[in-house]
Design a protein around this motif. Sequence first.
Motif, PDB file in Angstrom:
ATOM      1  N   LEU A   1       3.967  -0.935   0.553  1.00  0.00           N
ATOM      2  CA  LEU A   1       3.586  -1.752  -0.599  1.00  0.00           C
ATOM      3  C   LEU A   1       2.075  -1.771  -0.820  1.00  0.00           C
ATOM      4  CD1 LEU A   1       5.942  -4.818   0.041  1.00  0.00           C
ATOM      5  CD2 LEU A   1       6.403  -2.765  -1.302  1.00  0.00           C
ATOM      6  N   SER A   2       1.356  -0.840  -0.197  1.00  0.00           N
ATOM      7  CA  SER A   2      -0.105  -0.848  -0.274  1.00  0.00           C
ATOM      8  C   SER A   2      -0.610   0.282  -1.180  1.00  0.00           C
ATOM      9  CB  SER A   2      -0.711  -0.686   1.130  1.00  0.00           C
ATOM     10  OG  SER A   2      -2.121  -0.691   1.062  1.00  0.00           O
ATOM     11  N   PRO A   3      -0.998  -0.037  -2.413  1.00  0.00           N
ATOM     12  CA  PRO A   3      -1.476   1.015  -3.319  1.00  0.00           C
ATOM     13  C   PRO A   3      -2.844   1.539  -2.900  1.00  0.00           C
ATOM     14  CG  PRO A   3      -0.934  -1.008  -4.512  1.00  0.00           C
ATOM     15  CD  PRO A   3      -1.000  -1.350  -3.066  1.00  0.00           C
ATOM     16  N   GLN A   4      -3.106   2.777  -3.311  1.00  0.00           N
ATOM     17  CA  GLN A   4      -4.469   3.275  -3.220  1.00  0.00           C
ATOM     18  C   GLN A   4      -5.320   2.548  -4.258  1.00  0.00           C
ATOM     19  OE1 GLN A   4      -4.851   7.656  -2.213  1.00  0.00           O
ATOM     20  NE2 GLN A   4      -2.874   7.697  -3.244  1.00  0.00           N
ATOM     21  N   ASP A   5      -6.624   2.766  -4.216  1.00  0.00           N
ATOM     22  CA  ASP A   5      -7.535   2.046  -5.108  1.00  0.00           C
ATOM     23  C   ASP A   5      -7.676   2.759  -6.446  1.00  0.00           C
ATOM     24  OD1 ASP A   5      -7.850   0.246  -3.089  1.00  0.00           O
ATOM     25  OD2 ASP A   5      -9.873   0.830  -2.547  1.00  0.00           O
ATOM     26  N   LEU A   6      -8.122   1.993  -7.414  1.00  0.00           N
ATOM     27  CA  LEU A   6      -8.273   2.480  -8.785  1.00  0.00           C
ATOM     28  C   LEU A   6      -9.661   3.063  -9.008  1.00  0.00           C
ATOM     29  CD1 LEU A   6      -7.381   2.625 -11.810  1.00  0.00           C
ATOM     30  CD2 LEU A   6      -8.170   0.252 -12.018  1.00  0.00           C
ATOM     31  N   ALA A   7      -9.712   4.235  -9.641  1.00  0.00           N
ATOM     32  CA  ALA A   7     -10.983   4.826 -10.068  1.00  0.00           C
ATOM     33  C   ALA A   7     -10.730   5.562 -11.380  1.00  0.00           C
ATOM     34  CB  ALA A   7     -11.523   5.782  -9.011  1.00  0.00           C
ATOM     35  N   ALA A   8     -11.042   4.896 -12.489  1.00  0.00           N
ATOM     36  CA  ALA A   8     -10.750   5.443 -13.818  1.00  0.00           C
ATOM     37  C   ALA A   8     -11.992   5.987 -14.493  1.00  0.00           C
ATOM     38  CB  ALA A   8     -10.108   4.366 -14.681  1.00  0.00           C
ATOM     39  N   VAL A   9     -12.960   6.425 -13.701  1.00  0.00           N
ATOM     40  CA  VAL A   9     -14.231   6.854 -14.280  1.00  0.00           C
ATOM     41  C   VAL A   9     -14.059   8.019 -15.245  1.00  0.00           C
ATOM     42  CG1 VAL A   9     -14.809   8.419 -12.368  1.00  0.00           C
ATOM     43  CG2 VAL A   9     -16.646   7.339 -13.701  1.00  0.00           C
TER      44      VAL A   9
ATOM     45  N   GLN B   1      -2.644 -11.140   1.418  1.00  0.00           N
ATOM     46  CA  GLN B   1      -2.563  -9.677   1.368  1.00  0.00           C
ATOM     47  C   GLN B   1      -1.392  -9.134   2.199  1.00  0.00           C
ATOM     48  OE1 GLN B   1      -6.765  -8.406   2.181  1.00  0.00           O
ATOM     49  NE2 GLN B   1      -6.600  -7.670   0.075  1.00  0.00           N
ATOM     50  N   ALA B   2      -0.231  -9.713   1.980  1.00  0.00           N
ATOM     51  CA  ALA B   2       0.968  -9.212   2.659  1.00  0.00           C
ATOM     52  C   ALA B   2       1.300  -7.792   2.225  1.00  0.00           C
ATOM     53  CB  ALA B   2       2.149 -10.139   2.366  1.00  0.00           C
ATOM     54  N   CYS B   3       0.820  -7.381   1.064  1.00  0.00           N
ATOM     55  CA  CYS B   3       1.081  -6.015   0.596  1.00  0.00           C
ATOM     56  C   CYS B   3       0.384  -4.973   1.462  1.00  0.00           C
ATOM     57  CB  CYS B   3       0.641  -5.864  -0.850  1.00  0.00           C
ATOM     58  SG  CYS B   3      -1.078  -6.351  -1.148  1.00  0.00           S
ATOM     59  N   ARG B   4      -0.651  -5.363   2.182  1.00  0.00           N
ATOM     60  CA  ARG B   4      -1.393  -4.404   3.006  1.00  0.00           C
ATOM     61  C   ARG B   4      -0.819  -4.295   4.424  1.00  0.00           C
ATOM     62  NH1 ARG B   4      -3.691  -1.717  -1.064  1.00  0.00           N
ATOM     63  NH2 ARG B   4      -4.908  -3.095  -2.424  1.00  0.00           N
ATOM     64  N   MET B   5       0.277  -4.998   4.690  1.00  0.00           N
ATOM     65  CA  MET B   5       0.900  -4.981   6.007  1.00  0.00           C
ATOM     66  C   MET B   5       1.945  -3.861   6.099  1.00  0.00           C
ATOM     67  SD  MET B   5      -0.564  -7.452   7.652  1.00  0.00           S
ATOM     68  CE  MET B   5      -2.073  -7.129   6.744  1.00  0.00           C
ATOM     69  N   PRO B   6       2.287  -3.440   7.318  1.00  0.00           N
ATOM     70  CA  PRO B   6       3.329  -2.409   7.471  1.00  0.00           C
ATOM     71  C   PRO B   6       4.730  -2.994   7.283  1.00  0.00           C
ATOM     72  CG  PRO B   6       2.497  -3.080   9.625  1.00  0.00           C
ATOM     73  CD  PRO B   6       1.653  -3.787   8.604  1.00  0.00           C
ATOM     74  N   TYR B   7       5.628  -2.175   6.744  1.00  0.00           N
ATOM     75  CA  TYR B   7       7.033  -2.545   6.572  1.00  0.00           C
ATOM     76  C   TYR B   7       7.907  -1.367   6.996  1.00  0.00           C
ATOM     77  CZ  TYR B   7       5.457  -6.495   3.735  1.00  0.00           C
ATOM     78  OH  TYR B   7       4.849  -7.647   3.305  1.00  0.00           O
ATOM     79  N   GLU B   8       9.117  -1.695   7.428  1.00  0.00           N
ATOM     80  CA  GLU B   8      10.135  -0.681   7.662  1.00  0.00           C
ATOM     81  C   GLU B   8      11.191  -0.815   6.580  1.00  0.00           C
ATOM     82  OE1 GLU B   8      10.488  -0.032  12.362  1.00  0.00           O
ATOM     83  OE2 GLU B   8      10.838  -2.112  11.747  1.00  0.00           O
ATOM     84  N   ILE B   9      11.940   0.257   6.347  1.00  0.00           N
ATOM     85  CA  ILE B   9      12.941   0.236   5.283  1.00  0.00           C
ATOM     86  C   ILE B   9      14.329   0.440   5.882  1.00  0.00           C
ATOM     87  CG2 ILE B   9      12.700   2.712   4.737  1.00  0.00           C
ATOM     88  CD1 ILE B   9      12.980   1.879   1.751  1.00  0.00           C
TER      89      ILE B   9
END
Length: 844
Positions: free
Chosen positions: A230-238, A206-214
């Motif tokens: 690189l950390s997306p929010q969660d999906l809710a397609a109800v 889960q490297a996508c959930r780590m902080p990054y600088e640009i």
Amino acid sequence: MHADLTPELLSPAGNWDCARAAVAAGADAIYFGLPKFNARLRADNFTEADLPELMDFLHKHGVKGFIAMNTLIFTGELEAAERQLRLIADAGVDALIIQDLGLAKMAREITPQVELHASTQMTITSPEGLRFIESLFPLERAVLARELSVKEIERFQASSPITDHRSPGTPLEVFVHGALCVAYSGQCLTSESLGQRSANRGECAQACRMPYEIEVDGVLRELGEVRYLLSPQDLAAVDLIPDLVRAGVKSFKIEGRLKTPEYVAAVTRVYRKALDACLSPESTGHQPGSSSLNSQPSTINHQDRYELEMTFSRGLTTGWLGGSNHPYLTHGRFGKKRGPLLGTISACGGTWIELTDRTGIPLKPGDGVVFDAGENRDLEQGAKIWKIEGERIVFHRTFSGINFTRLRPGQTLYKTSDEKLESDIRRFWQTAKLRERKSSLHLTITGKPGELLHVTADCDGRTSSAVSTIPLQIASKHPLSAETLTAQFGRLGDTSYELASLDFLLEGDCHLALSELNRLRRELVETLQQASEETATPRRSATGITVADLLPSPNPQSEIRNPQLSVLCRSLPQVEAALDSGITTIYCDFEDPRRYKEAVALKTSATSHPPSTISLATPRILKPGETGYLKLIERAEPDGVLLRNLAALDYYKHRSDLKKTGDFSLNVANPITAMLLKEAANLDTLTISYDLNIGQVMDLLEGAPPEWFELTLHQHMPMFHMEHCVFCTFLSKGTTYKDCGRPCESHVVHLRDRVGQKHRLMADVGCRNTLFNGRAQTGARFYDDLRTTGLARFRIELLDEDDLGALRTIAAYQDLLSGRTDAATLLDNVKAFEKLGVTEGTLV
């Protein structure tokens, strides 16, 4: 044709409690894993010994069970995978969810009675890609990539030869809720590249959930509290369930094999409610599964949405299903569970706070909260509410653990836990009376006065019969009728059966005591029940085909040919350097494919002998409507193509005039996959998967002809490959390529990770981003061993080198292949000119 296309709700189960929670909440099927070959190795998972009992439990309640074998399979694991396939079939598992094409071929041949579902890890992003998979073997299900919009999913239906959306060829499955991976599933090499923990092997770090600088053009860009790029929010397609049903989706999948049973129960029952509402025959006047949908307003209320947020949420979005909106998907402010926003601190003092901009989310003592001060998320404070006094929220001075001096007006407050809700949901799934599946009973009743009454029952292919102990009498009044017998034999109460039909074949006016009819009914049920318990779960037979039957023909030690070096270039100066160096095979991978024609033209002025060939790389992903990129490649008139996705394989499979190389992204990890792709797509060469270490590479080369393969000896590993555009989200005010101003074309961008390592970020023609490992990877130390197998094709991939840097890198590897230098010397040379360092990476 696929018989049952009634929409299905598919829930995750990481353990027994989750399985029970899913069944209690109304799942039609669950998916789960075993300890091997499973992309969620961190889940509790089920053991092989659990399988028979689990499948009996599921089938007893009318629920199907699917096993995820959704990892790549290495050559040395093929026999173990075969054993697991046979075990799965014998346990009566309904379907297999598979990533590896070789394993899918094995499953189809060895366990044909178990349904085959193509995992989202296969990266099926277009109808053409699905068509190629269908040409390899029949499928019962295709799980589409999570990056597709509803409109793009509709294109699968439109491309099918069947126009009725209930019968779209291969039924489609779509994720509708849960965590989103920022990288395309099956295309993420980050954990493998940084720590030898492959996401394609269930070991994602889960490297996508780590902080990054640009860093932009060498200067660190200040983004304030935005660190989780690189950390997306969660999906809710109800709210999109009706749209997805119209788009032809068969299965609605909830992510979460690492989640709690409370999460599984809460999410499943909300989606059960949504799916039932949109297919309700009371509302539509049609039967479930019909093409008409309920057009009434959504039945999903505030409490349902609250439960979705509270059980697990990093913020809920409709993901890519609504189309591209990069900032909406990934805001970058946090990467952990948050829950709903409560409001902003307007005042605080001592142990209390007051909120403004209250969101209406209920609060009570015992609820958990977290303070968002825009700081390092590892340092943020959280606690449980002690009491509420009017407008004041009060925390315990000692036991809360809060440093109250750090609280300030303007900080925001999120609700992270609700003990009462969790307790209610737990009680719901633990105490639910699980309704057993009712089997349809079809009765035939025969007889005439003076003879015994015969009842024959047919149920799920099993038959039984019962005969009266006394003969039928002539009825003086009220003779037995179909209605009377239906009423008597339909009294099945709490049994596992329901009367579906009764064929009344009595001759004449007959009479039989009701007590005898009741006895006959009980006898039939007991006989059927006994037969049902003996075969509670239908075992699915396996064939006599083995792994050995599916492997390529035994290959004698290949004659070791002279080694050949190919170079992948990402700019015209790099192509010129490769031509000047006498490289005979050059791959071009340009962000702007309109420049491919210029690259092909360069070889006409080259003087190398033998002459160089130019192969052009396809995009790594092709979505519906994007085959125009392939036509652009054709117009450049290359000598060959570097094929990176399933749609490209389908498009070029009949082109014999082009040299065709399958790239690393096709995930060739074993000889069966290699043979399948080589034959079906008429490939000249296959690139060995980047997931393999040197031992696994050697096994592959011993199991299939080495002349089939090319190995990348030097590269900057392409770690994340994403639909998410970091350039658009964090370097522009736009939301898509239409209004972002294309900062990717005017800036050099690196992301800097927690340990300070810089990684180059680049965009492709489809605006998809790839993050390349800042440290070059070299396999030079293993070169001599690889040559002993007969492997002769080796590749180096350039990234952002200028012409001199390209010449230097090419020359170093030419010296290695020619024997003018050894691996140790080359490694020293590469370390000297690679600014960000060198690693032996995934081959170790």
